[in-house]
Design a protein around this motif. Sequence first.
Motif, short mmCIF file in Angstrom:
data_model
loop_
_atom_site.label_atom_id
_atom_site.label_comp_id
_atom_site.label_asym_id
_atom_site.label_seq_id
_atom_site.Cartn_x
_atom_site.Cartn_y
_atom_site.Cartn_z
N GLU A 102 -17.43 -113.79 44.51
CA GLU A 102 -18.65 -113.05 44.16
C GLU A 102 -18.78 -112.93 42.64
O GLU A 102 -19.87 -113.09 42.09
N LEU A 103 -17.65 -112.66 41.97
CA LEU A 103 -17.67 -112.54 40.52
C LEU A 103 -18.02 -113.87 39.86
O LEU A 103 -18.80 -113.93 38.91
N SER A 104 -17.47 -114.95 40.39
CA SER A 104 -17.72 -116.28 39.84
C SER A 104 -19.21 -116.63 39.85
O SER A 104 -19.72 -117.28 38.94
N ALA A 105 -19.91 -116.17 40.88
CA ALA A 105 -21.34 -116.48 41.01
C ALA A 105 -22.19 -115.73 40.00
O ALA A 105 -23.35 -116.10 39.78
N THR A 106 -21.63 -114.69 39.38
CA THR A 106 -22.44 -113.86 38.48
C THR A 106 -22.12 -114.09 37.00
O THR A 106 -22.86 -113.61 36.14
N MET A 107 -21.03 -114.81 36.70
CA MET A 107 -20.58 -114.95 35.32
C MET A 107 -21.01 -116.27 34.70
O MET A 107 -21.17 -117.27 35.41
N SER A 108 -21.18 -116.29 33.39
CA SER A 108 -21.55 -117.53 32.70
C SER A 108 -20.36 -118.47 32.58
O SER A 108 -20.53 -119.67 32.38
N VAL A 109 -19.14 -117.93 32.67
CA VAL A 109 -17.93 -118.75 32.62
C VAL A 109 -17.59 -119.24 34.02
O VAL A 109 -17.33 -118.43 34.92
#
Length: 301
Positions: A102-109
Amino acid sequence: ALRGGRRLVDLSLLCGGLLLLRRWISVAHPRATLAIRIPRARPWSASCAPYPGKRVVLLSANTQYLDMLQNWLLHAAPYLDPSTEQVLVVAESKQVVPGLKELSATMSVHFDIYHDPSWSGVEDPHAETSYKNGVWASVVTHRPYLILRLLNEGCTVLYEDIDTAWIKPVFPVLDRAGDYDLMATDDWNVPMGQNTTNVCSCFLYLQPTKASKSFIERYGELAKGTANDQSGFNKALLDFRGKMRYLILDVDQFPCGKRFPEVKAKAVIAHANWLIGRGSKVQFFVKHGLWKVKAPAIRKP
Protein backbone atom coordinates in the motif's frame (compact mmCIF):
# COMPACT_ATOMS: atom_id res chain seq x y z
CA ALA A 1 66.17 12.20 -34.97
CA LEU A 2 67.31 13.19 -31.51
CA ARG A 3 64.10 15.13 -30.92
CA GLY A 4 62.00 12.17 -32.11
CA GLY A 5 63.94 9.83 -29.84
CA ARG A 6 63.48 12.19 -26.91
CA ARG A 7 59.72 12.27 -27.56
CA LEU A 8 59.63 8.48 -27.57
CA VAL A 9 61.52 8.37 -24.28
CA ASP A 10 59.21 10.98 -22.74
CA LEU A 11 56.12 9.06 -23.91
CA SER A 12 57.55 5.84 -22.51
CA LEU A 13 58.16 7.47 -19.14
CA LEU A 14 54.64 8.94 -19.13
CA CYS A 15 53.03 5.56 -19.88
CA GLY A 16 55.17 3.88 -17.25
CA GLY A 17 54.16 6.49 -14.71
CA LEU A 18 50.47 6.01 -15.47
CA LEU A 19 50.79 2.27 -15.05
CA LEU A 20 52.42 2.78 -11.66
CA LEU A 21 49.67 5.18 -10.64
CA ARG A 22 47.04 2.57 -11.46
CA ARG A 23 48.50 0.20 -8.89
CA TRP A 24 47.33 0.20 -5.30
CA ILE A 25 49.27 2.35 -2.86
CA SER A 26 48.51 0.77 0.49
CA VAL A 27 49.35 2.23 3.88
CA ALA A 28 49.20 -0.03 6.94
CA HIS A 29 46.93 1.25 9.72
CA PRO A 30 46.29 -0.20 13.18
CA ARG A 31 42.60 -0.66 12.39
CA ALA A 32 42.43 -0.68 8.61
CA THR A 33 44.30 -0.65 5.35
CA LEU A 34 43.90 2.73 3.69
CA ALA A 35 44.16 2.72 -0.08
CA ILE A 36 44.62 5.38 -2.73
CA ARG A 37 43.81 4.71 -6.37
CA ILE A 38 42.53 6.41 -9.49
CA PRO A 39 38.71 6.53 -9.10
CA ARG A 40 36.65 4.26 -11.29
CA ALA A 41 34.23 5.84 -13.77
CA ARG A 42 31.40 4.17 -11.84
CA PRO A 43 32.23 3.71 -8.15
CA TRP A 44 29.88 0.76 -7.65
CA SER A 45 29.42 -2.69 -9.14
CA ALA A 46 27.69 -2.80 -12.52
CA SER A 47 27.19 -6.56 -12.29
CA CYS A 48 24.37 -6.71 -9.74
CA ALA A 49 22.39 -9.73 -10.97
CA PRO A 50 18.88 -8.70 -9.81
CA TYR A 51 19.38 -5.01 -10.68
CA PRO A 52 22.00 -4.65 -13.46
CA GLY A 53 23.90 -1.37 -13.39
CA LYS A 54 22.40 -0.33 -10.06
CA ARG A 55 23.44 -0.34 -6.43
CA VAL A 56 20.95 -1.51 -3.83
CA VAL A 57 19.64 0.51 -0.89
CA LEU A 58 18.56 -2.14 1.61
CA LEU A 59 16.04 -1.33 4.34
CA SER A 60 14.04 -3.39 6.85
CA ALA A 61 10.56 -2.60 8.13
CA ASN A 62 7.89 -3.98 10.42
CA THR A 63 4.30 -2.92 11.09
CA GLN A 64 5.12 -0.56 13.96
CA TYR A 65 7.67 1.36 11.89
CA LEU A 66 5.78 1.82 8.61
CA ASP A 67 5.44 5.56 9.19
CA MET A 68 9.19 5.70 9.98
CA LEU A 69 9.84 4.07 6.59
CA GLN A 70 7.51 6.60 5.00
CA ASN A 71 9.50 9.43 6.59
CA TRP A 72 12.75 7.88 5.32
CA LEU A 73 11.36 7.68 1.77
CA LEU A 74 10.13 11.28 1.83
CA HIS A 75 13.59 12.51 2.82
CA ALA A 76 15.57 10.28 0.45
CA ALA A 77 13.35 10.77 -2.62
CA PRO A 78 15.07 13.96 -3.91
CA TYR A 79 18.49 12.28 -3.74
CA LEU A 80 17.78 8.86 -5.26
CA ASP A 81 18.31 8.26 -8.98
CA PRO A 82 16.10 5.37 -10.18
CA SER A 83 18.53 4.72 -13.03
CA THR A 84 21.39 3.97 -10.64
CA GLU A 85 19.77 3.06 -7.28
CA GLN A 86 17.25 0.41 -6.37
CA VAL A 87 15.50 0.50 -3.00
CA LEU A 88 14.73 -2.94 -1.56
CA VAL A 89 12.58 -3.13 1.58
CA VAL A 90 12.68 -6.31 3.60
CA ALA A 91 9.41 -7.25 5.31
CA GLU A 92 10.36 -8.61 8.71
CA SER A 93 7.02 -10.41 9.01
CA LYS A 94 4.29 -11.49 6.61
CA GLN A 95 1.87 -9.19 8.46
CA VAL A 96 3.66 -6.08 7.18
CA VAL A 97 3.65 -7.07 3.48
CA PRO A 98 0.18 -5.62 2.67
CA GLY A 99 1.12 -2.34 4.35
CA LEU A 100 4.34 -2.14 2.34
CA LYS A 101 2.46 -2.74 -0.91
CA GLU A 102 0.00 0.00 0.00
CA LEU A 103 2.85 2.37 0.86
CA SER A 104 4.67 1.57 -2.38
CA ALA A 105 1.63 2.63 -4.40
CA THR A 106 1.60 6.08 -2.79
CA MET A 107 5.31 7.03 -2.83
CA SER A 108 7.38 8.61 -5.59
CA VAL A 109 10.24 6.22 -4.76
CA HIS A 110 9.70 2.79 -6.30
CA PHE A 111 10.80 -0.01 -4.00
CA ASP A 112 10.74 -3.76 -4.22
CA ILE A 113 9.56 -5.87 -1.29
CA TYR A 114 11.23 -9.04 -0.08
CA HIS A 115 10.02 -11.48 2.54
CA ASP A 116 11.61 -14.79 3.37
CA PRO A 117 8.84 -17.30 4.16
CA SER A 118 11.23 -19.19 6.44
CA TRP A 119 10.89 -16.31 8.91
CA SER A 120 7.86 -17.80 10.59
CA GLY A 121 7.51 -15.36 13.48
CA VAL A 122 4.09 -13.79 13.95
CA GLU A 123 4.15 -10.06 14.62
CA ASP A 124 1.74 -8.36 17.01
CA PRO A 125 0.92 -5.10 15.17
CA HIS A 126 -0.14 -3.44 18.42
CA ALA A 127 2.98 -4.35 20.42
CA GLU A 128 5.75 -1.79 20.88
CA THR A 129 8.98 -2.70 19.12
CA SER A 130 12.11 -1.21 20.67
CA TYR A 131 15.80 -1.86 21.22
CA LYS A 132 16.40 -5.60 21.78
CA ASN A 133 12.64 -6.29 21.88
CA GLY A 134 9.94 -7.48 19.48
CA VAL A 135 10.62 -7.74 15.78
CA TRP A 136 13.65 -5.45 16.23
CA ALA A 137 15.59 -8.47 17.49
CA SER A 138 14.89 -10.37 14.26
CA VAL A 139 15.88 -7.35 12.14
CA VAL A 140 19.43 -7.38 13.50
CA THR A 141 19.69 -11.15 13.10
CA HIS A 142 18.57 -11.04 9.47
CA ARG A 143 20.78 -8.07 8.57
CA PRO A 144 24.05 -9.91 7.76
CA TYR A 145 22.16 -12.66 5.90
CA LEU A 146 20.39 -10.13 3.68
CA ILE A 147 23.54 -8.14 2.96
CA LEU A 148 25.55 -11.26 2.13
CA ARG A 149 22.88 -12.51 -0.25
CA LEU A 150 23.11 -9.31 -2.30
CA LEU A 151 26.92 -9.21 -2.19
CA ASN A 152 26.99 -12.76 -3.54
CA GLU A 153 24.83 -11.58 -6.43
CA GLY A 154 27.44 -8.97 -7.32
CA CYS A 155 25.65 -5.95 -5.84
CA THR A 156 27.03 -2.88 -4.15
CA VAL A 157 24.87 -2.48 -1.03
CA LEU A 158 23.95 0.40 1.24
CA TYR A 159 22.22 -0.99 4.30
CA GLU A 160 20.59 1.66 6.47
CA ASP A 161 18.28 1.67 9.47
CA ILE A 162 15.03 3.51 8.75
CA ASP A 163 15.20 5.72 11.84
CA THR A 164 17.33 8.06 9.73
CA ALA A 165 16.66 11.01 7.45
CA TRP A 166 18.73 12.17 4.47
CA ILE A 167 19.33 15.90 4.78
CA LYS A 168 21.76 16.16 1.87
CA PRO A 169 22.77 13.86 -1.02
CA VAL A 170 24.39 10.76 0.44
CA PHE A 171 25.89 8.94 -2.53
CA PRO A 172 28.10 11.78 -3.82
CA VAL A 173 29.77 11.85 -0.38
CA LEU A 174 30.32 8.08 -0.44
CA ASP A 175 31.60 8.19 -4.02
CA ARG A 176 34.15 10.88 -3.18
CA ALA A 177 35.36 9.05 -0.07
CA GLY A 178 37.41 6.53 -2.06
CA ASP A 179 37.49 2.85 -2.93
CA TYR A 180 36.85 0.64 0.11
CA ASP A 181 35.34 -2.74 0.81
CA LEU A 182 33.26 -1.21 3.60
CA MET A 183 32.27 2.24 4.80
CA ALA A 184 30.52 2.65 8.15
CA THR A 185 29.78 5.21 10.85
CA ASP A 186 31.04 5.83 14.37
CA ASP A 187 28.43 5.37 17.10
CA TRP A 188 30.24 7.47 19.71
CA ASN A 189 29.25 11.10 20.24
CA VAL A 190 32.93 11.96 20.80
CA PRO A 191 34.99 11.54 17.60
CA MET A 192 37.29 8.50 17.77
CA GLY A 193 38.42 8.48 14.13
CA GLN A 194 39.54 5.26 12.48
CA ASN A 195 40.38 3.80 15.90
CA THR A 196 36.80 3.77 17.15
CA THR A 197 35.72 0.60 18.93
CA ASN A 198 31.99 1.24 18.49
CA VAL A 199 31.20 1.19 14.79
CA CYS A 200 27.47 1.34 14.08
CA SER A 201 25.95 -1.54 12.12
CA CYS A 202 23.11 0.83 11.20
CA PHE A 203 24.77 2.34 8.11
CA LEU A 204 26.92 0.04 6.00
CA TYR A 205 28.13 0.66 2.46
CA LEU A 206 29.77 -2.42 0.93
CA GLN A 207 31.29 -3.42 -2.38
CA PRO A 208 30.93 -7.07 -3.49
CA THR A 209 34.55 -8.01 -2.82
CA LYS A 210 35.99 -11.21 -1.42
CA ALA A 211 37.02 -9.38 1.74
CA SER A 212 33.59 -7.83 2.36
CA LYS A 213 31.80 -11.17 1.84
CA SER A 214 34.13 -12.95 4.25
CA PHE A 215 33.65 -10.15 6.76
CA ILE A 216 29.84 -10.30 6.58
CA GLU A 217 29.96 -14.08 6.98
CA ARG A 218 32.00 -13.63 10.17
CA TYR A 219 29.69 -10.86 11.38
CA GLY A 220 26.69 -13.15 10.86
CA GLU A 221 28.33 -15.94 12.84
CA LEU A 222 29.05 -13.64 15.77
CA ALA A 223 25.60 -11.98 15.69
CA LYS A 224 23.64 -15.23 15.55
CA GLY A 225 21.47 -15.83 18.59
CA THR A 226 21.99 -12.32 20.01
CA ALA A 227 19.55 -9.44 20.41
CA ASN A 228 22.29 -6.89 19.73
CA ASP A 229 24.35 -7.52 16.63
CA GLN A 230 26.62 -4.49 17.02
CA SER A 231 28.95 -6.22 19.48
CA GLY A 232 29.45 -9.07 17.00
CA PHE A 233 29.92 -6.56 14.19
CA ASN A 234 32.76 -4.82 16.03
CA LYS A 235 34.39 -8.12 16.99
CA ALA A 236 34.33 -9.13 13.33
CA LEU A 237 35.89 -5.79 12.42
CA LEU A 238 38.77 -6.50 14.80
CA ASP A 239 39.19 -9.96 13.26
CA PHE A 240 39.53 -8.34 9.83
CA ARG A 241 42.09 -5.74 10.85
CA GLY A 242 44.51 -5.49 7.95
CA LYS A 243 42.48 -7.93 5.85
CA MET A 244 39.83 -5.51 4.58
CA ARG A 245 39.90 -1.92 3.36
CA TYR A 246 37.37 0.01 5.42
CA LEU A 247 36.65 3.62 6.25
CA ILE A 248 34.88 5.21 9.22
CA LEU A 249 32.94 8.11 7.73
CA ASP A 250 33.26 11.67 9.00
CA VAL A 251 31.37 11.96 12.31
CA ASP A 252 30.17 15.48 11.52
CA GLN A 253 28.58 14.35 8.27
CA PHE A 254 27.31 11.02 9.61
CA PRO A 255 26.77 11.64 13.34
CA CYS A 256 25.04 9.44 15.88
CA GLY A 257 21.86 10.79 17.45
CA LYS A 258 23.68 12.20 20.48
CA ARG A 259 26.09 14.22 18.34
CA PHE A 260 23.58 15.42 15.73
CA PRO A 261 22.45 18.64 17.52
CA GLU A 262 26.07 19.87 17.62
CA VAL A 263 26.75 19.30 13.91
CA LYS A 264 23.32 19.73 12.34
CA ALA A 265 24.56 22.26 9.76
CA LYS A 266 27.25 19.85 8.49
CA ALA A 267 25.30 16.61 8.74
CA VAL A 268 24.36 14.59 5.67
CA ILE A 269 21.98 12.33 7.60
CA ALA A 270 20.17 12.49 10.92
CA HIS A 271 19.97 9.28 12.92
CA ALA A 272 17.53 8.90 15.80
CA ASN A 273 19.58 6.30 17.63
CA TRP A 274 20.55 6.24 21.31
CA LEU A 275 16.79 6.46 21.83
CA ILE A 276 14.47 3.63 22.86
CA GLY A 277 11.06 3.18 21.30
CA ARG A 278 9.30 4.54 18.26
CA GLY A 279 7.78 7.50 20.13
CA SER A 280 11.11 8.92 21.26
CA LYS A 281 12.49 8.59 17.74
CA VAL A 282 9.53 10.45 16.23
CA GLN A 283 10.02 13.19 18.84
CA PHE A 284 13.67 13.48 17.78
CA PHE A 285 12.65 14.12 14.17
CA VAL A 286 9.85 16.51 15.17
CA LYS A 287 12.25 18.49 17.37
CA HIS A 288 14.67 18.96 14.49
CA GLY A 289 12.00 19.68 11.87
CA LEU A 290 12.59 16.36 10.09
CA TRP A 291 9.26 14.55 10.56
CA LYS A 292 7.54 14.80 7.16
CA VAL A 293 4.67 12.38 7.75
CA LYS A 294 1.60 14.59 8.03
CA ALA A 295 -0.74 11.60 7.88
CA PRO A 296 0.31 7.97 7.46
CA ALA A 297 -0.02 6.82 3.85
CA ILE A 298 -1.02 3.37 5.02
CA ARG A 299 -3.39 1.88 7.56
CA LYS A 300 -1.98 -0.39 10.24
CA PRO A 301 -3.79 -3.69 10.78
